[in-house]
Design an enzyme around this catalytic site. Structure first.
Site, PDB file in Angstrom:
ATOM      1  N   ASN A 123       0.869  -1.186   0.000  1.00 16.66           N
ATOM      2  CA  ASN A 123       0.000   0.000   0.000  1.00 16.66           C
ATOM      3  C   ASN A 123       0.902   1.231   0.000  1.00 16.66           C
ATOM      4  OD1 ASN A 123      -1.884   1.996   0.423  1.00 16.66           O
ATOM      5  ND2 ASN A 123      -2.280   1.468   2.562  1.00 16.66           N
ATOM      6  N   LYS A 161       0.057   4.261  -0.349  1.00 15.30           N
ATOM      7  CA  LYS A 161      -0.625   5.459   0.169  1.00 15.30           C
ATOM      8  C   LYS A 161      -0.394   6.632  -0.805  1.00 15.30           C
ATOM      9  CE  LYS A 161       0.048   3.559   4.713  1.00 15.30           C
ATOM     10  NZ  LYS A 161       0.007   3.731   6.130  1.00 15.30           N
ATOM     11  N   HIS A 197      -9.646   1.187   5.089  1.00 11.74           N
ATOM     12  CA  HIS A 197      -8.342   1.408   5.728  1.00 11.74           C
ATOM     13  C   HIS A 197      -8.536   2.405   6.874  1.00 11.74           C
ATOM     14  CE1 HIS A 197      -4.235   2.644   6.429  1.00 11.74           C
ATOM     15  NE2 HIS A 197      -3.843   1.554   5.787  1.00 11.74           N
ATOM     16  N   GLU A 252      -6.900   4.836   7.845  1.00  9.16           N
ATOM     17  CA  GLU A 252      -6.660   6.242   7.495  1.00  9.16           C
ATOM     18  C   GLU A 252      -7.879   6.848   6.810  1.00  9.16           C
ATOM     19  OE1 GLU A 252      -2.920   5.669   5.502  1.00  9.16           O
ATOM     20  OE2 GLU A 252      -1.994   5.177   7.412  1.00  9.16           O
ATOM     21  N   GLU A 280      -5.626  -4.850  10.855  1.00 12.22           N
ATOM     22  CA  GLU A 280      -4.584  -3.837  11.027  1.00 12.22           C
ATOM     23  C   GLU A 280      -4.852  -3.053  12.312  1.00 12.22           C
ATOM     24  OE1 GLU A 280      -2.567  -2.645   7.189  1.00 12.22           O
ATOM     25  OE2 GLU A 280      -4.428  -1.530   7.200  1.00 12.22           O
ATOM     26  N   GLY A 305       2.135   2.388  10.761  1.00 16.85           N
ATOM     27  CA  GLY A 305       3.063   3.501  10.564  1.00 16.85           C
ATOM     28  C   GLY A 305       3.760   3.951  11.831  1.00 16.85           C
ATOM     29  N   SER A 354       3.249  -2.072  10.467  1.00 23.72           N
ATOM     30  CA  SER A 354       4.709  -2.040  10.611  1.00 23.72           C
ATOM     31  C   SER A 354       5.383  -3.373  10.275  1.00 23.72           C
ATOM     32  CB  SER A 354       5.096  -1.573  12.018  1.00 23.72           C
ATOM     33  OG  SER A 354       4.594  -0.274  12.247  1.00 23.72           O
TER      34      SER A 354
END
Ligand code: PEP
Length: 259
Positions: free
Chosen positions: A8, A10, A98, A100, A170, A176, A215
């Protein structure tokens, strides 16, 4: 189950950078051992790089994913991209839900389910992301939060292609941050996701691949993939460099992976 490794990117990489990455990655793929070649590798570039990346991957075993999709079929939705348009340029997978987007774009479970449905209706496989915050984990609510998110984010029963969806667990606190769920912590959540998928989808739920994300890097990927209910990984930061990403899949040995 075939191991699935998804990059991904991003909001990273312009066209030149995307093109260089694919060139490097294909060379790494060719040099990889049997483990690499039995692994399914999927790249999720930003929208602007989707079409050229898809063209660069044509004829290779690597597959293309979108990072998001509209919840609508077509029409007056300025700035959105439909699942039909993604199918048109050769996308095989689409990320939905996701964290985010759930936090940054306020996407509800209902919206995520509509997006997953649109992908299925257009022949793409949704990768439905779920995960708890640090607060949820610390208050002992991980299972409840993840299961509620999962049940409400699935496309409706009867949607064609629903049996091909993928789930990505996740934990938000691991995305991250450099923090990773331990293989045992991840496995514990994957096991309850597996039970839930079987309840919701019957036989198909037994075959649904469940990825871990948060991560992941070349150092921790083998221990994560050694768990029974972890069938692949979704990789953010470590997927931006072709050599680092290549280390995640390129030299995995098939004997290291569960069947
Ligand atoms: C992600 O964005 O899905 C992700 C897992 O990111 P990272 O690997 O950087 O934690």
């Amino acid at each position: 189950m075939r191991t699935l490794i998804v990059a991904n990117w991003k909001m990273n990489k312009n066209l030149a950078e995307a093109s260089q990455f694919i060139q490097d990655l294909l060379a790494i793929w060719k040099a990889g051992g049997p483990g690499a070649h039995s692994t399914e590798v999927v790249i999720a570039p930003p929208y602007t790089a989707l079409s050229p990346t898809g063209e660069a991957l044509t004829g290779s075993p690597l597959r293309l994913a979108a990072q998001d999709v509209s919840a609508h079929k077509e029409g007056a939705f300025t700035g959105e991209v439909s699942a039909g348009m993604l199918a048109d340029i050769g996308c095989e997978y689409g990320l939905v839900g996701h964290s985010e987007r759930r936090s940054g774009a306020f996407e509800s479970n209902a919206i995520v389910a509509q997006k997953a449905e649109q992908l299925c209706l257009n022949g793409l496989k949704p990768i439905v992301c779920v995960g708890e915050t640090l607060g949820d984990r610390e208050s002992g609510d991980t299972a409840e939060v993840v299961l509620e998110m999962l049940r409400s984010s699935l496309p409706p029963p009867g949607t064609p292609g629903r049996d091909k969806l993928v789930v990505a667990y996740e934990p938000v606190w691991a995305i991250g941050t450099g923090l990773t769920a331990s293989p045992e912590q991840a496995q514990a959540v994957h096991a309850i996701i597996r039970d839930c998928l079987e309840e919701e989808m019957g036989e198909a739920g037994k075959r649904t691949r469940i990825l871990y994300g948060g991560s992941v890097n070349p150092q921790n990927v083998k221990s994560i993939l050694s768990q029974n209910d972890i069938h692949g990984v979704l990789v953010g930061g470590a997927s931006l460099d072709a050599i680092e990403f290549g280390r995640i899949f390129g030299y995995l040995d098939s004997e290291d992976l569960p069947s």
